[in-house]
Design a protein around this motif. Structure first.
Motif, PDB file in Angstrom:
ATOM      1  N   LEU A 147       0.837  -1.207   0.000  1.00 23.96           N
ATOM      2  CA  LEU A 147       0.000   0.000   0.000  1.00 23.96           C
ATOM      3  C   LEU A 147       0.868   1.252   0.000  1.00 23.96           C
ATOM      4  CD1 LEU A 147      -2.842  -1.113   2.437  1.00 23.96           C
ATOM      5  CD2 LEU A 147      -3.175  -0.289   0.092  1.00 23.96           C
ATOM      6  N   ASP A 182       2.428   2.440  -3.137  1.00 20.68           N
ATOM      7  CA  ASP A 182       1.506   3.208  -3.962  1.00 20.68           C
ATOM      8  C   ASP A 182       1.375   2.639  -5.366  1.00 20.68           C
ATOM      9  OD1 ASP A 182      -0.327   5.188  -3.683  1.00 20.68           O
ATOM     10  OD2 ASP A 182       0.878   6.663  -4.762  1.00 20.68           O
ATOM     11  N   ARG A 222      -5.935  -2.314  -3.964  1.00 23.95           N
ATOM     12  CA  ARG A 222      -6.079  -1.628  -2.685  1.00 23.95           C
ATOM     13  C   ARG A 222      -7.182  -2.239  -1.818  1.00 23.95           C
ATOM     14  NH1 ARG A 222      -3.998   2.923  -0.699  1.00 23.95           N
ATOM     15  NH2 ARG A 222      -2.827   3.143  -2.632  1.00 23.95           N
ATOM     16  N   ASP A 248      -6.591  -3.616   1.886  1.00 24.22           N
ATOM     17  CA  ASP A 248      -7.291  -3.046   3.039  1.00 24.22           C
ATOM     18  C   ASP A 248      -8.045  -4.128   3.806  1.00 24.22           C
ATOM     19  OD1 ASP A 248      -6.403  -0.467   2.657  1.00 24.22           O
ATOM     20  OD2 ASP A 248      -8.133   0.133   1.438  1.00 24.22           O
TER      21      ASP A 248
END
Lengths: 598, 598
Positions: free
Chosen positions: B547, B550, B555, B559
């Motif tokens: 994460l 980037d 994502r 998460d």
């Protein structure tokens, strides 16, 4: 074939030494049940369980129920005759009101005898057990005419009862139910709709089946505020109160399920069936809860009952099966191997089961006593306190005894090794049969929410505060006894965990209700552990006193009780700390994911 | 019918980001399996699982296997064709030695694809899975001729293998076994005796069945020191290595069992069957352990696999079933009720399952990597360390993943409420199928004793010290990262509990071995919790780094991983404290009762 011997000694110890039966003899219900009478009742129930019901348990599982083309349902071979024995023995009305033909004995005895019968054959026990709930609901909410027509037959066991709540799209959320009731103009209603998962919905054991059905009267409000309860008999009672014309209802199918194959779990179709309102229109949920609370205690008992028979068979197997040698040296050097009961891991399993079973039995019987006291207690305060206990502990008894009962059955199966997985030994049936008790009459998650969301806060927390005070007082009163100090110390620690969890809920659940929901199941189990710990405290105290009085002819029994209690305190009660840790972690991580991330 | 989608994303995350696949590419086995190839293999395995095996899972359970009068056994409809697909796809030899026709890919990939297939149809997966063990045993202990005859056929999947250990009176305690082997004078033996619980002992899926049978050569010492291993094929290979004359062995009966109905669990009768010694006489246990360790890892995987499919179906049900409203206010006001996934108690169940599943998968794949490294690691030290890990973690993977897998299946069933008890939905089958994994290949109690009684002390505790050092170093290296500190703190606490328990055992088990026996099961689970915590630590670290880099196109996946990890740390890992408390309570209360008091 599995063996079973009713734990009468344990029940007698509990009622005599823990519930102090002799002090209750002046109360109605108890007056006619001195210890020797109680012992005789237990003895006979144990005999029926072992001799009549147990032999049908495995065959009933294999054979299952059969539904004929015409919708009639036949229970497994032998069930009809066994039910006749049950009925003729007056077991259905053991604790029922003498005004309707019952024997009016304590709920405590009904509970103990019900445990025995559910141990021997839980699928069979479901046929009569729901009648009890129907009796309670009609007695509490029916008209005098309804009582006169239905209660004597149900109490006698000639008719049986059912509860019809669930529909395909609605179980827990009864507000969604669609079954309709249309006034017929003659005081009766025409009921139409489909109900599913109806235990004993159709069968050949009784002369009539009295369905209590939740339905919505035409034009009633949506949601739970528009639900009414109806009595919808399979055969309409004729002028003399005997079964008359066939009502427009039928069993559409039998559910194919994991276990309790001997019980007919029915899809019930109501096609304009004639029914009569029980209690007030739109107040059906209240009436249904009258029968549901009793039913929930019964289901808790099923968990215990299966845990008990599973234990007995695992213990018997462990004493006989020869495999390996004791870690501390051969115990049966004359044999090719030691019995597996020498192995600590096997004992760990057996001790865990029995420690939960014996505490569960104590809690069941104490709660049954509270049911009695709620009715016949000496004064209003005693009756109120007893009712508070029953309300608070009902979800705990249902949820915790069935979760532990299932775990106990699984653990007992493990003792059998590979043989436990084979049908022949019967122990895998216990696992399959025990599983349903965690689900029906409100899943255990629903029980937990009932406890946390409703029962805790009721009357300003009066019931839970009384429970804390009672357990705390027990610890305080006995902590200076050398024999009891280790017990009260462990119990006090458990009680502290429970009180901390309760405080945490008070501080965190109002602003954020998810904190209560995410904690509920752990809280229920935490509560159960402390209640079990308290039961062990009282059992240890009673056993210690009997041993000290030096009058004990049952020294081996009492020593075993003390050792089992010590095991509970050392090995099982410490789970309270884990439950508290989970609760106070809060709901955040539980609720973090979006629904589509699952 | 149940749904299933192979968790390829999760496997790819694990091999790429946690196992750091790219760093392995220079090693044999891994050279031919860069990430895109691995992805393709996983994709194809997932497709077969969902499209070929899943549709046969419920029908196979209902139909079961049939044994004809002549002892031949027919697998459920469709299994034969599905097996042909499996065989023709080369799945049997995915990780096998190219010298015998295998593809020589990493054990990691074999493990992941095996999980997918066991999820979709565990009863089917048992037909080929034991061949792998047979290959290992023959490869390690067979003569060049035996290898030439049996390995190519087994690797190709044209023949399948079995393990024959258990007899009616002996399971865990193999020293009691009675099956006899008499030298025939031509280098072969005549094997006589009865074996029970033989998975895939007889069926119609393969051209030949290669039974590896433990038996006692006439005159051999009593006990485990007189046991030899034999290869006893159903059809004796002819001069060209093809199935020839029928051997004198047969399936006497199929066991009627709780689950895995689609697999033929056989009573096998050996009536002077021709067999050949594998490895040295009287050293059969060693040879058998070669195949048993691999089999134990496979069984652990079955627990995970069933937990995974049970989870997927529970999650799907929870997203669709409408019942009640969210405690925090309606989430789907346009619908008659909210989907039950809004309820915290439902999420508690789903999060618990997935948190265990994802850690279990990580541990399985990491252990598979260690199996690879034990063979192809760069230097002797790396190979030794990997072998130590595998030895230490095998009982943990088997015992903990199957106990959690069963619990997960039960929890998933609970999400379904009453529908979970009905056969139609398929989730009750997962519970029945998962149960056996806790029992076979050594009950979980036996796994726990293997860990505590053997693996801990091996080589002066080298393996366990290395494990402690590795987990401790992870905590130390990451504790100053804000993102990782809560994780390392919780993990460090769990590790401390495990180290304390280990010290307690060192101090208390030598003088009193019952202290080890009574602690074993709790110790195994304590070990499992810390191993899972360590897996979560590594997954959280990997997800955090991706994460932060980037570059993450995934994502939402990452998460979700972080939230699930947090749930594990907060809600599940604290169980280490309870396990430690039980262990350090010692064996006294567990062993207090006389055998006749049970």
């Amino acid at each position: 074939m599995p063996v079973y011997r009713a734990p009468q000694d344990d029940v007698l110890f509990l009622i005599r030494d823990v519930l102090e039966w002799d002090r209750l003899g002046h109360l109605p219900r108890f007056r006619d049940a001195p210890l020797d009478v109680a012992g005789a009742v237990l003895g006979e129930a144990g005999r029926i369980a072992t001799e009549v019901l147990l032999p049908l348990n495995q065959s009933g599982d294999r054979e299952g129920c059969r539904r004929a083309e015409d919708g009639s349902v036949t229970a497994p071979k032998g069930f009809r005759e066994a039910y006749a024995t049950y009925r003729d023995g007056g077991w259905a009305g053991l604790a029922a009101d003498p005004a309707f033909g019952g024997q009016g004995l304590p709920q405590v005895l009904w509970t103990a005898t019900s445990e025995f019968m559910a141990s021997a054959n839980v699928a069979f026990s479901l046929y009569p057990v729901l009648s009890t709930g129907a009796v309670e609901a009609i007695a509490a909410h029916g008209t005098p005419e309804q009582k006169a027509v239905y209660l004597p037959k149900l109490v006698e066991g000639r008719w049986t009862g059912t509860m019809n709540l669930t529909e395909p799209h609605c179980g827990t959320d009864l507000g969604l139910l669609r079954t309709k009731a249309v006034p017929a103009g003659d005081g009766s209603y025409r009921i139409s709709g489909q109900k599913i998962f109806i235990s004993a919905g159709e069968h050949d054991l009784s002369d009539n089946i009295v369905h209590l059905v939740l339905a919505r009267i035409e034009g009633a409000p949506a949601g739970v505020k528009g639900i009414s309860m109806f009595v919808v008999p399979k055969f309409l009672p004729d002028a003399s109160g005997e079964p008359g014309a066939r009502n427009a209802l039928s069993c559409g199918a039998l559910e194919r399920k994991m276990g309790i194959h001997g019980n007919a779990t029915c899809v019930m179709n109501y096609d304009g069936a004639t029914g009569w309102l029980i209690g007030e229109a739109d107040k059906g949920l209240r009436a249904m809860f009258t029968m549901m609370n009793g039913a929930r205690l019964c289901v808790g008992l099923q968990g215990l009952a299966i845990g008990e028979i599973a234990y007995q068979n695992a213990a018997a197997y462990a004493r006989e099966r020869l495999q390996g040698r004791a870690l501390s040296g051969a115990k049966a050097p004359e044999k090719p191997a030691d019995p597996i009961i020498v192995h600590p891991d096997v004992r760990r399993m057996l001790m865990t089961i029995r420690a939960f079973n014996e505490a569960g039995r104590a809690l069941s019987l104490l709660t049954a006593l509270k049911v009695d006291l709620a009715h016949v207690g000496e004064d209003a305060a005693e009756r109120q306190a007893a009712e508070d206990w029953v309300g608070l502990l009902t979800p705990v008894v249902k949820g915790v005894l069935t979760d532990r009962g299932f775990e106990n059955a699984v653990t007992a199966q493990q003792v059998f090794g590979g043989h436990g997985y084979i049908e022949e030994w019967g122990v895998e049936q216990f696992v399959r049969d025990a599983r349903i008790a965690q689900i029906y009459e409100g899943t255990n998650g629903v029980q937990a929410l009932d406890l946390v969301g409703r029962k805790l806060a009721l009357n300003g927390g009066r019931a839970v505060q009384a429970f804390f005070a009672e357990v705390g007082a027990f610890c305080e009163a006995n902590r200076q006894s050398d024999a009891l100090n280790p017990t009260t110390k462990a119990l006090k620690k458990g009680l502290n965990d429970l009180q901390q969890a309760t405080l945490w809920l008070m501080g965190n659940a109002v602003a954020k209700p998810d904190n209560a929901g995410a904690a509920a199941s752990d809280y229920m189990h935490l509560f159960g552990l402390v209640a079990f710990g308290y039961m062990w405290g009282r059992m240890i105290k009673a056993a210690t006193e009997r041993l000290a009085a030096d009058e004990a002819g049952d020294r081996a029994f009492l020593d075993t009780k003390l050792a089992t209690g010590r095991f509970f305190m050392e090995r099982l009660l410490p789970e309270t700390g884990l439950r508290l840790a989970r609760i106070s972690a809060g709901a955040d991580s539980t609720m973090a994911l979006a629904a589509e991330a699952f």
